[in-house]
Write a protein that holds these residues in place. Structure first.
Motif, short mmCIF file in Angstrom:
data_model
loop_
_atom_site.label_atom_id
_atom_site.label_comp_id
_atom_site.label_asym_id
_atom_site.label_seq_id
_atom_site.Cartn_x
_atom_site.Cartn_y
_atom_site.Cartn_z
N LEU A 664 128.60 2.74 -60.43
CA LEU A 664 128.17 3.77 -61.37
C LEU A 664 127.54 4.96 -60.63
N ALA A 665 126.80 4.66 -59.60
CA ALA A 665 126.20 5.72 -58.78
C ALA A 665 126.96 5.88 -57.47
N PHE A 666 128.27 5.76 -57.51
CA PHE A 666 129.09 5.80 -56.30
C PHE A 666 128.94 7.11 -55.52
N PRO A 667 128.88 8.29 -56.19
CA PRO A 667 128.80 9.53 -55.39
C PRO A 667 127.56 9.63 -54.53
N ILE A 668 126.48 8.93 -54.88
CA ILE A 668 125.26 9.06 -54.07
C ILE A 668 125.05 7.84 -53.18
N THR A 669 126.05 6.98 -53.06
CA THR A 669 125.97 5.84 -52.14
C THR A 669 126.67 6.19 -50.84
N ARG A 670 126.45 5.35 -49.84
CA ARG A 670 127.06 5.59 -48.53
C ARG A 670 128.54 5.22 -48.49
N TYR A 671 129.08 4.57 -49.53
CA TYR A 671 130.50 4.25 -49.56
C TYR A 671 131.34 5.49 -49.86
N TYR A 672 130.70 6.52 -50.44
CA TYR A 672 131.41 7.75 -50.75
C TYR A 672 131.51 8.59 -49.49
N THR A 673 132.75 8.88 -49.06
CA THR A 673 132.99 9.61 -47.80
C THR A 673 133.68 10.94 -48.02
N GLY A 674 133.69 11.44 -49.28
CA GLY A 674 134.35 12.71 -49.54
C GLY A 674 133.63 13.90 -48.94
N GLU A 675 132.33 13.80 -48.75
CA GLU A 675 131.54 14.88 -48.17
C GLU A 675 130.34 14.25 -47.48
N PRO A 676 129.56 15.02 -46.74
CA PRO A 676 128.39 14.44 -46.05
C PRO A 676 127.42 13.80 -47.05
N TYR A 677 126.77 12.75 -46.56
CA TYR A 677 125.88 11.98 -47.43
C TYR A 677 124.71 12.82 -47.94
N SER A 678 124.21 13.74 -47.12
CA SER A 678 123.08 14.57 -47.56
C SER A 678 123.47 15.48 -48.72
N GLN A 679 124.69 16.04 -48.66
CA GLN A 679 125.13 16.91 -49.75
C GLN A 679 125.36 16.13 -51.04
N SER A 680 126.01 14.97 -50.92
CA SER A 680 126.26 14.19 -52.13
C SER A 680 124.94 13.70 -52.74
N LEU A 681 123.94 13.37 -51.91
CA LEU A 681 122.65 12.94 -52.43
C LEU A 681 121.94 14.09 -53.15
N LYS A 683 123.34 16.76 -54.54
CA LYS A 683 124.04 17.06 -55.79
C LYS A 683 123.74 16.00 -56.85
N GLY A 684 123.65 14.75 -56.42
CA GLY A 684 123.33 13.69 -57.37
C GLY A 684 121.95 13.85 -57.96
N LEU A 685 120.96 14.24 -57.11
CA LEU A 685 119.59 14.45 -57.62
C LEU A 685 119.52 15.65 -58.57
N ILE A 686 120.32 16.68 -58.27
CA ILE A 686 120.35 17.84 -59.18
C ILE A 686 120.91 17.43 -60.54
N LEU A 687 121.95 16.61 -60.55
CA LEU A 687 122.50 16.14 -61.82
C LEU A 687 121.48 15.31 -62.58
N VAL A 688 120.74 14.48 -61.87
CA VAL A 688 119.70 13.68 -62.53
C VAL A 688 118.63 14.59 -63.12
N PHE A 689 118.25 15.66 -62.38
CA PHE A 689 117.23 16.59 -62.89
C PHE A 689 117.69 17.27 -64.17
N PHE A 690 118.95 17.75 -64.18
CA PHE A 690 119.46 18.39 -65.39
C PHE A 690 119.53 17.41 -66.55
N PHE A 691 119.87 16.16 -66.26
CA PHE A 691 119.93 15.16 -67.33
C PHE A 691 118.54 14.93 -67.93
N LEU A 692 117.53 14.85 -67.07
CA LEU A 692 116.17 14.66 -67.58
C LEU A 692 115.68 15.88 -68.35
#
Length: 713
Positions: A664-681, A683-692
């Protein structure tokens, strides 16, 4: 045509091998049924003083049998020719002198067949020496006339019209021969009465026989009274030959069969030699024949004329029983053969003679013969032929053969002669080592082993050898058994029989040492090559062979008639690993090789009423010595080990279910290799902020605040 074809040629080759040393004369085949004007047979044996006589025979009216062979020749309608094809072989050919065409009604020529069964006679061909028949060939000729068609056909060629202007067939809807097709108005088989039934319903368009219907866009297709508004400006002027049905039907060519004979004989040609030699291909002599050396067949028997393959080393032993001196000896002249070098040149075999003084390795046993009165001395008997082929690239540069001869004395006894034949291919002065693969081993190729050779130049290079299993031959005893190398990827088990007597069982320590030495002789190597193409100077290409030593710390308790812990079985365990893939095929390398032994107890069996082995010290029983090899692939671990949660709760395992909650949280895990881990993390935190933020500022949160304010009031 005579019943002599390719099979007769091959039969001659085999019979020539077995009958080359015989003194008799024989026809092969001895009976022929001829159905054509030419037939061929072979006369085997010493035919230098043989005369051939042909005559016509018929069965006796009293006994019904044919007359015996005779040396009196008769005049026949056959022409006899002979051709020497070898030292002890003659090709005999008969050809009919009569034409096989059928006589016409008013034909006066006698060289024709008066009736369809043109020739019906029995011929007898006799091979005579000194006026006495030595062999005979019976020929049953039953030949029919050659029937040719009365109409030999015309040489006029069919004119093919230009396909551009022949677009349609005469009547495409005429599908049934000699029958009227319904609605096909162009069918010539339809009578006028038939046409009246469907005259107003004929098939339209080209399939109905309407050639080139005028399309609507043609300017000539529209009249002034029913033309559309666009017609004067958008109609097309085009010739009628330019239509969409061009090439749909066309008049094709006609092939007229040419008359030919009613029978044909395939022409046998000599084997064709290639321009360049390649590994495994045969070597040819100057006259386009196979260069042969005696070799062993798959059945273990020696074949005198076996082709030599390029870059294929071999070393064989051929056993024969010598009762008298050989009539024909291989001379240096016979061995100086001219061989094609593979690039248009010729190489002559150089012969070197050696005289063997010690004949113990060539003469193994002697047996008495029927006439022990005469002593024979056989000089210059060929004991061994060792060939060396020097090669470079795809050509042969030189060939030498060492002929070992000796003097054999027959003192009224038959001698068992073991002759050796070998061939090695040397690149310069270096013997080409056969490999078992390139990056990895090939299945079915020998496993390469070796030991450190420090005797020459103190280089410490690896000297190649093989790891063997037992290969029983003959009586199956270990004393006569041979060794066969283990093949990669092929599990195998073999063994031999060891005679053991009561006296041997009284010396168990000596028996165990003898058995251990026999088993250890199968493996003389200390290293095994990882791949099929190892480097002798690179130790990284080799792996140490692991030997499981026997436990000799505690004493072995033996009885008077039995011995314990005999290493009767040797097991080789080879572990391989896949190191890569080349062209879709996995490449396997040897990771480890272990040699272990299984112990058994040997005890004489005196049951079944036969107690002599337990009484007589020298009477032996047979006990088996076995060896086996097993190949195992080591699995490759491609990922991290599974956690206890993944093992116990399989419903959350992403590899076993379509719904995977941990992803469910695949884009912010280390298994996701589409882009650097820092960028995906981030972006994931920004999405969480907008959701809250949406949750706090949205309608649900506003209703909760209103309810809270109402309750507080």
């Amino acid at each position: 045509m005579a019943n002599v074809s390719n099979s007769c040629q091959f039969l001659f080759l085999f019979l020539f091998i077995f009958l080359s040393d015989t003194k008799g004369i024989v026809f092969q085949p001895s009976y022929i049924t001829a159905t054509g004007p030419t037939l061929t047979a072979f006369l085997l044996g010493n035919a230098s003083d043989i005369s051939l006589n042909l005559r016509t025979v018929s069965p006796s009216h009293i006994t019904g049998s044919l007359s015996p062979p005779s040396c009196v020749a008769e005049s026949t309608q056959w022409t006899l020719t002979r051709e020497q094809v070898g030292k002890t072989a003659v090709r005999v050919q008969l050809r009919l002198n009569q034409s096989l065409h059928l006589c016409g009604d008013n034909e006066t020529d006698t060289d024709c067949c008066p009736k369809p069964l043109c020739v019906l006679e029995t011929l007898q061909l006799s091979a005579c020496m000194g006026g006495r028949p030595q062999a005979s060939l019976l020929i049953q000729a039953k030949i029919y006339a050659l029937l040719l068609p009365t109409d030999s056909g015309s040489d006029n060629k069919t004119l093919i019209p230009n396909q551009v202007y022949q677009p349609l067939g005469s009547c495409p809807c005429d599908l049934t021969l000699e029958a009227c097709d319904v609605r096909c108005c162009c069918d010539k088989d339809c009578s006028p009465e038939d046409l009246k039934l469907f005259e107003s319903h004929c098939l339209p368009g080209p399939f109905g026989g309407h050639v080139s219907p005028t399309p609507d866009y043609q300017c000539s297709a529209q009249a002034s009274e029913n033309s559309p508004d666009w017609f004067p400006f958008l109609c097309v002027n085009s010739p009628p030959e330019n239509n969409p049905y061009l090439g749909l039907f066309y008049q094709g060519d006609t092939i007229i069969p040419k008359p030919g004979p009613s029978f044909q004989r395939p022409v046998l040609s000599a084997p064709l030699s290639t321009n360049l030699y390649r590994q495994g291909r045969p070597i040819f002599t100057l006259d386009d024949q196979y260069f042969t050396i005696p070799q062993k067949s798959l059945t273990g028997q020696c074949i005198d004329n076996a082709p030599v393959a390029f870059l294929k080393n071999f070393n064989v032993k051929c056993v024969s029983l010598l009762r008298s001196c050989p009539n024909e000896q291989t001379t240096p002249t016979d061995l100086r053969v001219q061989v094609k070098n593979g690039q248009g040149g010729v190489v002559t075999v150089d012969v070197v003679d050696e005289v063997a003084v010690d004949l113990s390795q060539f003469i193994s046993s002697t047996d008495p013969v029927d006439s022990p009165d005469e002593t024979q001395v056989c000089e210059n008997v060929t004991l061994a032929l060792d060939y060396k082929f020097f090669w470079q690239g795809n050509r042969i540069t030189d060939i030498t053969v060492t002929r070992t001869v000796g003097i054999i004395t027959l003192n009224g006894r038959a001698v068992t002669l073991t002759a050796g034949y070998s061939a090695v291919f040397l690149n310069g002065d270096f013997m080409g080592e056969p490999n078992s693969g390139k990056t990895g081993y090939q299945v079915g190729r020998p496993v390469i082993a070796g030991f450190v050779d420090t005797l020459e130049n103190n280089t410490g290079s690896i000297e190649r050898t093989s790891i063997n299993l037992w290969k029983p031959v003959g009586d199956g005893l270990c004393s006569t058994a041979e060794k066969s190398p283990i093949l990669f990827g092929e599990n195998s088990t073999a063994g031999c029989l060891l005679p053991v007597s009561l006296q041997n069982l009284t010396q168990c320590n000596l028996l165990r040492e003898n058995v251990a030495s026999l088993q250890a002789a199968l493996i003389t190597a200390a290293y095994v090559a990882k791949s099929g193409d190892p480097d002798a100077l690179t130790m990284a290409d080799w792996v140490n062979i692991s030997f499981v030593t026997l436990n000799s710390s505690k004493p072995v308790e033996d009885n008077t008639s039995s011995c314990r812990e005999i290493p009767s079985h040797q097991h080789i365990h080879v572990r391989s690993i896949i190191t890569g893939v080349v062209q879709g095929k996995p490449q396997r390398e040897i990771h480890a090789l272990q040699v272990s032994y299984s112990l058994s107890t040997w005890e004489l069996d005196c049951g079944g009423g036969d107690s002599s082995p337990c009484v007589d010290l020298m009477e032996a029983q047979l006990f088996p010595l076995t060896s086996s090899v097993t190949f195992t692939d080591i699995p490759i671990n491609t990922g991290p080990p599974k956690t206890r949660f993944q093992i116990n709760f399989t419903e959350y395992d992403c590899d076993r279910n379509d719904v995977c909650w941990p992803e469910l949280a695949f884009p912010i895990t280390r298994y996701y290799t589409g882009e650097p881990y820092s960028q995906s993390l981030a972006k994931g935190l920004i999405l969480v902020f907008f959701f809250l933020a949406a949750s706090v500022l949205g309608t649900p949160w506003r209703q909760i605040r209103q309810a809270w304010n109402s309750a507080s009031l």
